[in-house]
Write a protein that holds these residues in place. Structure first.
Motif, short mmCIF file in Angstrom:
data_model
loop_
_atom_site.label_atom_id
_atom_site.label_comp_id
_atom_site.label_asym_id
_atom_site.label_seq_id
_atom_site.Cartn_x
_atom_site.Cartn_y
_atom_site.Cartn_z
N THR A 15 0.95 -1.10 0.05
CA THR A 15 0.08 -0.09 -0.03
C THR A 15 0.85 1.36 0.12
OG1 THR A 15 -0.25 0.03 2.34
CG2 THR A 15 -2.01 -1.22 1.32
N HIS A 16 0.42 2.33 -0.46
CA HIS A 16 1.13 3.72 -0.47
C HIS A 16 0.35 4.64 0.68
CE1 HIS A 16 1.41 7.76 -2.09
NE2 HIS A 16 2.59 7.37 -2.21
N ARG A 17 1.05 4.87 1.27
CA ARG A 17 1.09 5.99 2.37
C ARG A 17 2.01 6.94 2.78
NH1 ARG A 17 -2.62 7.50 6.31
NH2 ARG A 17 -1.52 8.45 8.23
N ASN A 18 2.09 7.94 1.83
CA ASN A 18 3.18 8.94 2.00
C ASN A 18 2.85 9.89 2.70
OD1 ASN A 18 1.77 9.96 -0.13
ND2 ASN A 18 3.50 11.28 -0.54
N LEU A 19 3.71 10.75 3.22
CA LEU A 19 3.49 12.07 3.92
C LEU A 19 3.23 12.98 2.72
CD1 LEU A 19 3.45 13.54 6.96
CD2 LEU A 19 5.74 14.30 6.23
N PRO A 20 2.13 13.72 2.71
CA PRO A 20 2.03 14.65 1.61
C PRO A 20 3.11 15.83 1.62
CG PRO A 20 -0.29 14.25 2.72
CD PRO A 20 0.90 13.44 3.58
N TYR A 21 3.52 16.15 0.59
CA TYR A 21 4.73 17.20 0.37
C TYR A 21 4.78 17.79 -0.88
CZ TYR A 21 9.53 18.90 -0.61
OH TYR A 21 10.31 19.78 -1.00
N PHE A 22 4.91 19.16 -1.03
CA PHE A 22 4.78 19.93 -2.15
C PHE A 22 5.71 21.09 -1.87
CE2 PHE A 22 0.80 21.20 0.12
CZ PHE A 22 1.12 22.46 0.25
N TRP A 23 5.93 21.62 -2.99
CA TRP A 23 6.69 22.90 -2.80
C TRP A 23 6.55 23.98 -4.02
CZ3 TRP A 23 8.49 18.60 -5.70
CH2 TRP A 23 9.22 18.82 -6.71
N SER A 24 6.75 25.05 -3.87
CA SER A 24 6.59 26.18 -4.91
C SER A 24 7.59 27.13 -4.85
CB SER A 24 5.18 26.74 -4.50
OG SER A 24 4.87 27.69 -5.64
N ASP A 25 8.10 27.72 -6.03
CA ASP A 25 9.17 28.63 -5.92
C ASP A 25 8.53 29.93 -6.58
OD1 ASP A 25 11.21 27.28 -4.87
OD2 ASP A 25 11.59 26.40 -7.16
N GLN A 26 8.38 31.12 -5.81
CA GLN A 26 7.70 32.37 -5.95
C GLN A 26 8.73 33.38 -5.49
OE1 GLN A 26 3.88 32.23 -4.35
NE2 GLN A 26 3.70 30.06 -4.40
N TYR A 27 9.00 34.43 -6.59
CA TYR A 27 9.51 35.64 -6.32
C TYR A 27 11.00 35.29 -5.56
CZ TYR A 27 4.90 37.26 -7.24
OH TYR A 27 3.70 37.51 -7.94
N GLY A 28 11.62 34.11 -5.99
CA GLY A 28 12.92 33.97 -5.07
C GLY A 28 12.95 33.30 -3.83
N VAL A 29 11.67 32.88 -3.63
CA VAL A 29 11.42 32.32 -2.16
C VAL A 29 10.77 30.81 -2.57
CG1 VAL A 29 9.81 32.28 -0.17
CG2 VAL A 29 10.75 34.45 -0.94
#
Length: 389
Positions: free
Chosen positions: A312-326
């Motif tokens: 089964t698949h149970r990962n910890l949700p994770y995401f990223w975004s690059d905006q305005y140098g941050v």
């Protein structure tokens, strides 16, 4: 199992193909993709590719020639799947063609939502390499007025890229504040302030009534808001979300509800059919993030080859975004009632680490330009450690 067809030649499809081979499948492997391009990385399309820092598609490739050769797969690119006959285990393709196979991996991703009515010239969505190439060509000649419809991550990244190129940018968001479902109101407010920091106008709490256009080429001239305001625009980018690519499965017998319904192992109720990536609703959740697509692939391949759900698949949700140098990074499972707390840095500096807390425990983490402490906390959350506030 002597043959497997992977329907979808992007990130999830490529990783599923890799997983099949690494887990010992040595039969016929066919990968079907509706774009003419091989697998490429999508996140840079709204960032480095749009600004020109990444020059061409070759720099976006997810696999080089040697890796492609090692897969020993048949590639049917520029080919669209039109149906799935599960009784005969046959994938129907455009042009009246078909593909018979023992197993099927559905990895057809998602497609952008559009505003009602035909889109005039100068109005864009951003999902594919061709989309990004067309938008980049319109932004290249010089400063124009850009209206971005939708203040989510894609909209914010596009706005950031356009501002970096010197364009006059306005972001329109129907909700009172962007990113509240993902981050909560307090943290969403801090992230949304990045727009004003860089001269981008953010208009919230109003939708779009229609696009205005004119001239011989029917080119966009403005965006009329639901409250009657008219925003002049030479370029419009529509970033109001995506919908899973399931229309081709309408007559397949597969259960569909905002994606292909799967169990926790990415297996559908139909034997020898699994789904991964943006198109898959795994154990009640559909995740539109890079990490989820790659992690689901290994589990789906294992269950497909086993003939039942053995993992089964149970990962910890994770995401990223690059905006305005941050760089914005988020990991965890936040509830609306969880309380955020700054534990390092300062929002005023646009550099901090925050924890979301519930009953004295940390449930999620958010960081702006604090990658090292964030990754440490992410690892602890991912291991299921009891991280105390």
């Amino acid at each position: 199992m002597k043959s497997v067809a992977v329907i979808g030649a992007s990130l999830a499809g490529l990783y599923a193909a890799r997983a099949l081979r690494s887990q010992g499948f040595d039969g016929r492997l066919v990968i079907v993709g509706d774009e003419c391009h091989g697998p490429y990385d999508r996140p840079p399309l709204s960032k480095d590719f749009l600004t020109g820092a990444t020059a061409d598609r070759g720099q976006l490739a997810l696999a080089d020639a040697e890796e492609i050769a090692e897969l020993d797969a048949e590639w049917l690119l520029d080919t669209r799947a039109t149906g799935l006959d599960t009784g005969g285990r046959t994938v129907l393709l455009d042009g009246g063609r078909s593909l018979t196979t023992d197993g099927v991996v559905i990895a057809t991703g998602a497609t952008p939502r559009h505003l009602p009515g035909p889109a005039p010239a100068g109005a864009h969505t951003l999902r594919t390499f061709d989309d990004a190439q067309a938008l980049r060509a319109e932004l290249a000649p010089g400063p124009v007025r850009v209206v971005v419809i939708g203040g989510g991550f894609i909209g914010a990244e596009v706005a950031s890229s356009c501002a970096a190129l010197g364009h006059d940018v306005t972001v329109v968001e129907a909700a009172p504040l962007p990113l509240v479902p993902q981050l909560g109101a307090t943290m969403a407010g801090i992230c949304s302030a990045l727009h004003a920091d860089h001269g981008v106008t953010l208009l919230t709490g109003t939708g779009v009534a229609r696009l205005h256009s004119g001239g011989a080429d029917n080119r966009v001239t403005g965006v009329e808001l639901a409250d009657g305001r008219l925003l002049p625009a030479e370029v419009v980018v529509i970033g109001i979300g995506v919908r899973p690519n399931t229309a081709w499965l309408a007559d397949s017998g597969l259960p569909l509800d905002d994606g292909v319904l799967c169990d926790a192992g990415c297996a559908t109720p139909l034997p020898a059919v699994v789904a991964v990536g943006d198109v898959a609703r795994v154990n009640g959740t559909r995740a539109e993030h890079w990490t989820s697509a790659t992690e689901q692939a290994a589990v789906a391949a294992q269950n497909l080859l086993a003939g039942s759900t053995v993992a089964t698949h149970r990962n910890l949700p994770y995401f990223w975004s690059d905006q305005y140098g941050v760089r914005i990074q988020f990991a965890g499972r936040r509830l609306p009632t969880d309380t955020p707390r700054i534990v390092e840095g300062s929002p005023d500096d646009r550099s901090f680490l925050a924890c979301y807390e519930r009953d004295g425990r940390v449930t999620a983490a958010l960081a702006l330009n604090r990658p090292r402490p964030f990754m440490r906390l992410r690892r602890e959350l991912g291991r299921g450690q009891a991280v105390r506030a």
